[in-house]
Design a protein around this motif. Structure first.
Motif, PDB file in Angstrom:
ATOM      1  N   SER A   1      24.516   4.690 -16.088  1.00 42.82           N
ATOM      2  CA  SER A   1      24.174   4.262 -17.445  1.00 42.82           C
ATOM      3  C   SER A   1      23.467   5.363 -18.221  1.00 42.82           C
ATOM      4  O   SER A   1      23.376   5.300 -19.447  1.00 42.82           O
ATOM      5  N   LYS A   2      22.967   6.360 -17.500  1.00 38.89           N
ATOM      6  CA  LYS A   2      22.244   7.438 -18.162  1.00 38.89           C
ATOM      7  C   LYS A   2      23.085   8.715 -18.291  1.00 38.89           C
ATOM      8  O   LYS A   2      22.575   9.770 -18.645  1.00 38.89           O
ATOM      9  N   TRP A   3      24.358   8.620 -17.979  1.00 43.40           N
ATOM     10  CA  TRP A   3      25.232   9.798 -18.109  1.00 43.40           C
ATOM     11  C   TRP A   3      25.420  10.170 -19.579  1.00 43.40           C
ATOM     12  O   TRP A   3      25.354   9.312 -20.472  1.00 43.40           O
ATOM     13  N   ASP A   4      25.670  11.448 -19.788  1.00 44.06           N
ATOM     14  CA  ASP A   4      26.067  11.914 -21.131  1.00 44.06           C
ATOM     15  C   ASP A   4      27.566  11.623 -21.267  1.00 44.06           C
ATOM     16  O   ASP A   4      28.423  12.438 -20.905  1.00 44.06           O
TER      17      ASP A   4
ATOM     18  N   GLN B   1      22.707  12.830 -12.215  1.00 48.45           N
ATOM     19  CA  GLN B   1      22.153  11.545 -12.650  1.00 48.45           C
ATOM     20  C   GLN B   1      22.888  10.424 -11.911  1.00 48.45           C
ATOM     21  O   GLN B   1      23.986  10.021 -12.291  1.00 48.45           O
TER      22      GLN B   1
ATOM     23  N   ASP C   1      22.337   7.375 -11.837  1.00 49.55           N
ATOM     24  CA  ASP C   1      22.474   6.176 -12.655  1.00 49.55           C
ATOM     25  C   ASP C   1      23.538   6.428 -13.719  1.00 49.55           C
ATOM     26  O   ASP C   1      23.349   7.220 -14.645  1.00 49.55           O
TER      27      ASP C   1
END
Length: 228
Positions: A186-189, A182, A184
């Motif tokens: 901001s979209k990480w777990d 990912q 981005d």
């Protein structure tokens, strides 16, 4: 032909000695009577002006002889000393006669003790020889076992270090996959990324992986990719 008196043993002749003050004639069939105690002449020597000098630990024969000659009574001193020698000889004979059974018993005990001591020394010598032999037989195997034990410890430490290194690299690989999957951020777990980041640092520090080049290089990326 030798007379009966000359053929008697020293102990038999010793038993005929009697104190002049207490001796009484006995027949061959009479029951022997115990010797009466004779006062020790040493008790009178301690108070005698001449003999008391011999009891002193600082007695000097040269000084005694010089004093006797200068006093003009050398002959009387010699006679006095001869009398003292006779008294001491009488006392010594009495002591030997009155204690000869005890002395013989002690002599037997001493011989038995010497025999036991000799046997003990022989046993100790044999034991020491056995110990030296056992030590020589055990020294080489002991050195081999010590060396192999040291090698085993090194192998165990190396194996454990490799296991922790591989585990750390796997965790770093998981973190890379998570980040690369990912772009981005901001979209990480974030919870999973933080957990992996925490486990990597804990394992690195507790396993002392510092100094392993591949791990140090990967750790720089881990620190740089930490979630902000």
């Amino acid at each position: 032909m030798a007379s009966p008196a000359m053929s008697r043993s020293p102990l038999q002749r010793l038993s005929t000695f009697k104190s002049t003050a207490a001796a009484t004639p006995t027949t061959a069939t009479a029951t022997p009577t115990p010797l009466s105690p004779v006062p020790s002449h040493l008790d009178t020597f301690s108070s005698d002006p001449i003999f008391s000098a011999f009891l002193s630990p600082d007695f000097n024969p040269t000084q005694f002889s010089t004093a006797a000659l200068s006093s003009g009574s050398a002959a009387s001193r010699i006679e006095k000393l001869q009398e003292g020698l006779r008294l001491l000889d009488t006392q010594l004979r009495h002591e030997v006669l009155s204690r000869h059974q005890e002395l013989l018993h002690q002599l037997s005990s001493v011989k038995a003790a010497e025999s036991s001591l000799s046997s003990l020394r022989s046993s100790i010598s044999s034991l020491q020889s056995s110990v030296r032999h056992a030590r020589s037989e055990l020294s080489d195997p002991h050195r081999v076992i010590s060396a192999q034990t040291h090698q085993l410890n090194n192998l165990h430490s190396t194996s454990l270090l490799l296991q922790n290194t591989l585990r750390t690299l796997r965790l770093i690989h998981k973190l890379r996959n998570l980040v690369d999957s990912q772009p981005d951020a901001s979209k990480w777990d974030l919870s999973k990324a933080a957990q992996l980041h925490y486990e990597i640092l804990i394992l690195y520090n507790e396993s002392h992986l510092s100094g392993i080049d591949v791990v140090d290089a990967e750790l720089k990326w881990v620190i740089g990719s930490a979630p902000k």
